[in-house]
Design a protein around this motif. Structure first.
Motif, PDB file in Angstrom:
ATOM      1  N   ASN A 123       0.811  -1.221   0.000  1.00 21.99           N
ATOM      2  CA  ASN A 123       0.000   0.000   0.000  1.00 21.99           C
ATOM      3  C   ASN A 123       0.843   1.269   0.000  1.00 21.99           C
ATOM      4  OD1 ASN A 123      -2.347  -1.508  -0.020  1.00 21.99           O
ATOM      5  ND2 ASN A 123      -2.637  -1.401   2.177  1.00 21.99           N
ATOM      6  N   THR A 124       2.126   1.161   0.367  1.00 30.04           N
ATOM      7  CA  THR A 124       2.993   2.342   0.364  1.00 30.04           C
ATOM      8  C   THR A 124       3.624   2.598  -1.005  1.00 30.04           C
ATOM      9  OG1 THR A 124       5.010   1.148   1.007  1.00 30.04           O
ATOM     10  CG2 THR A 124       3.578   1.949   2.796  1.00 30.04           C
ATOM     11  N   GLU A 127       1.363   4.479  -7.112  1.00 28.18           N
ATOM     12  CA  GLU A 127       0.167   3.876  -7.700  1.00 28.18           C
ATOM     13  C   GLU A 127       0.467   2.903  -8.840  1.00 28.18           C
ATOM     14  OE1 GLU A 127      -2.812   6.706  -8.838  1.00 28.18           O
ATOM     15  OE2 GLU A 127      -3.868   5.231 -10.043  1.00 28.18           O
ATOM     16  N   LYS A 128       1.210   3.326  -9.850  1.00 23.43           N
ATOM     17  CA  LYS A 128       1.472   2.461 -11.016  1.00 23.43           C
ATOM     18  C   LYS A 128       2.328   1.260 -10.615  1.00 23.43           C
ATOM     19  CE  LYS A 128       0.530   2.606 -15.325  1.00 23.43           C
ATOM     20  NZ  LYS A 128      -0.839   2.324 -15.755  1.00 23.43           N
ATOM     21  N   CYS A 129       3.298   1.501  -9.771  1.00 23.11           N
ATOM     22  CA  CYS A 129       4.173   0.441  -9.274  1.00 23.11           C
ATOM     23  C   CYS A 129       3.347  -0.595  -8.503  1.00 23.11           C
ATOM     24  CB  CYS A 129       5.235   1.076  -8.383  1.00 23.11           C
ATOM     25  SG  CYS A 129       6.581   0.007  -7.928  1.00 23.11           S
ATOM     26  N   ARG A 130       2.443  -0.109  -7.660  1.00 25.11           N
ATOM     27  CA  ARG A 130       1.576  -0.990  -6.878  1.00 25.11           C
ATOM     28  C   ARG A 130       0.676  -1.815  -7.793  1.00 25.11           C
ATOM     29  NH1 ARG A 130      -0.562   2.571  -3.515  1.00 25.11           N
ATOM     30  NH2 ARG A 130      -2.249   3.103  -4.910  1.00 25.11           N
ATOM     31  N   ARG A 166      12.415  -3.381  -4.261  1.00 25.94           N
ATOM     32  CA  ARG A 166      13.350  -2.614  -3.448  1.00 25.94           C
ATOM     33  C   ARG A 166      12.611  -1.826  -2.367  1.00 25.94           C
ATOM     34  NH1 ARG A 166      14.973   1.350  -6.571  1.00 25.94           N
ATOM     35  NH2 ARG A 166      14.270   3.030  -5.250  1.00 25.94           N
ATOM     36  N   LYS A 167      11.529  -1.170  -2.740  1.00 25.20           N
ATOM     37  CA  LYS A 167      10.765  -0.377  -1.771  1.00 25.20           C
ATOM     38  C   LYS A 167      10.128  -1.275  -0.709  1.00 25.20           C
ATOM     39  CE  LYS A 167       9.757   3.695  -4.540  1.00 25.20           C
ATOM     40  NZ  LYS A 167      10.157   4.773  -3.672  1.00 25.20           N
ATOM     41  N   LEU A 168       9.636  -2.443  -1.113  1.00 22.60           N
ATOM     42  CA  LEU A 168       9.070  -3.366  -0.129  1.00 22.60           C
ATOM     43  C   LEU A 168      10.135  -3.852   0.839  1.00 22.60           C
ATOM     44  CD1 LEU A 168       6.545  -5.496  -2.197  1.00 22.60           C
ATOM     45  CD2 LEU A 168       6.034  -3.966  -0.288  1.00 22.60           C
ATOM     46  N   ARG A 169      11.295  -4.177   0.299  1.00 24.99           N
ATOM     47  CA  ARG A 169      12.397  -4.617   1.162  1.00 24.99           C
ATOM     48  C   ARG A 169      12.766  -3.511   2.151  1.00 24.99           C
ATOM     49  NH1 ARG A 169      16.567  -5.424  -2.507  1.00 24.99           N
ATOM     50  NH2 ARG A 169      17.145  -3.278  -2.170  1.00 24.99           N
TER      51      ARG A 169
END
Length: 191
Positions: A123-124, A127-130, A166-169
């Motif tokens: 959720n963080t 938008e397009k990446c999610r 990368r962002k999730l990690r």
């Protein structure tokens, strides 16, 4: 167009120039990285991180010898760092499993808790990446199917998935270091 012109266009945020560079070097850099780390997933992640970082920092990157040499040196460094990180994770996992108290061995982390934590991280994402991450990981679509569905290139999917992972990690690691160790242990041995 030579390498220096190509990179100067990238510094000016020219997406076409970046796409040309990405298409020219991505596969060979992945093979180069794979030869060092022997993991396709790690190799692809390293090279995706390299290209993301190059795009983000292109205005401050100074290439003195050649763009190709810079990319291979960076790929080597990213891969060596990934190998060191993987070894540190293994060492931490070994230390953790050797030092666990008997009552801790009875603790179970529910899949629901893990799923909720991951969903908070998803959720963080931008938008397009999610959207791309959900289509790939939760809906099970291939990169080609996503590219066709969203009318974007497969390389864009590659880039966005690299950013998402990368962002999730980065999101999950500081919040759940212990949980990640247990999850890594679970994936590694029972995956």
């Amino acid at each position: 167009m030579d390498e220096f012109e190509l990179f100067e266009r990238i510094k000016l945020r020219d997406k076409v120039a970046f796409d040309i560079l990405f298409r020219k070097y991505y596969a060979t850099l992945c093979r180069f990285s794979y030869a060092m780390c022997l993991s396709e997933e790690d190799a692809e992640e390293c090279i995706q991180d390299l290209f993301v970082r190059l795009w983000e920092k292109s205005s401050v990157v100074n290439i003195e010898v050649s763009l190709k040499a810079y990319l291979y040196t960076s790929a080597r460094n990213y891969t060596l760092n990934a190998i060191k990180k993987r070894q540190a994770e293994r060492n931490c996992l070994n230390e953790y499993s050797e030092n666990r108290e008997p009552q801790e061995q009875d603790e179970k982390i529910s899949e629901v808790e893990i799923g909720q934590l991951i969903q908070m991280g998803v959720n963080t994402l931008p938008e397009k990446c999610r959207e791309i991450f959900i289509l790939c990981k939760q809906e099970g679509l291939t990169y080609e199917e996503i590219a066709e569905y969203l009318n974007i290139s497969k390389k864009t999917i590659d880039n966005q998935m690299g950013i998402a992972l990368r962002k999730l990690r980065d999101y999950l690691q500081p919040r759940v270091k212990r949980l990640l160790i247990i999850l890594l242990f679970y994936i590694t041995f029972w995956g």
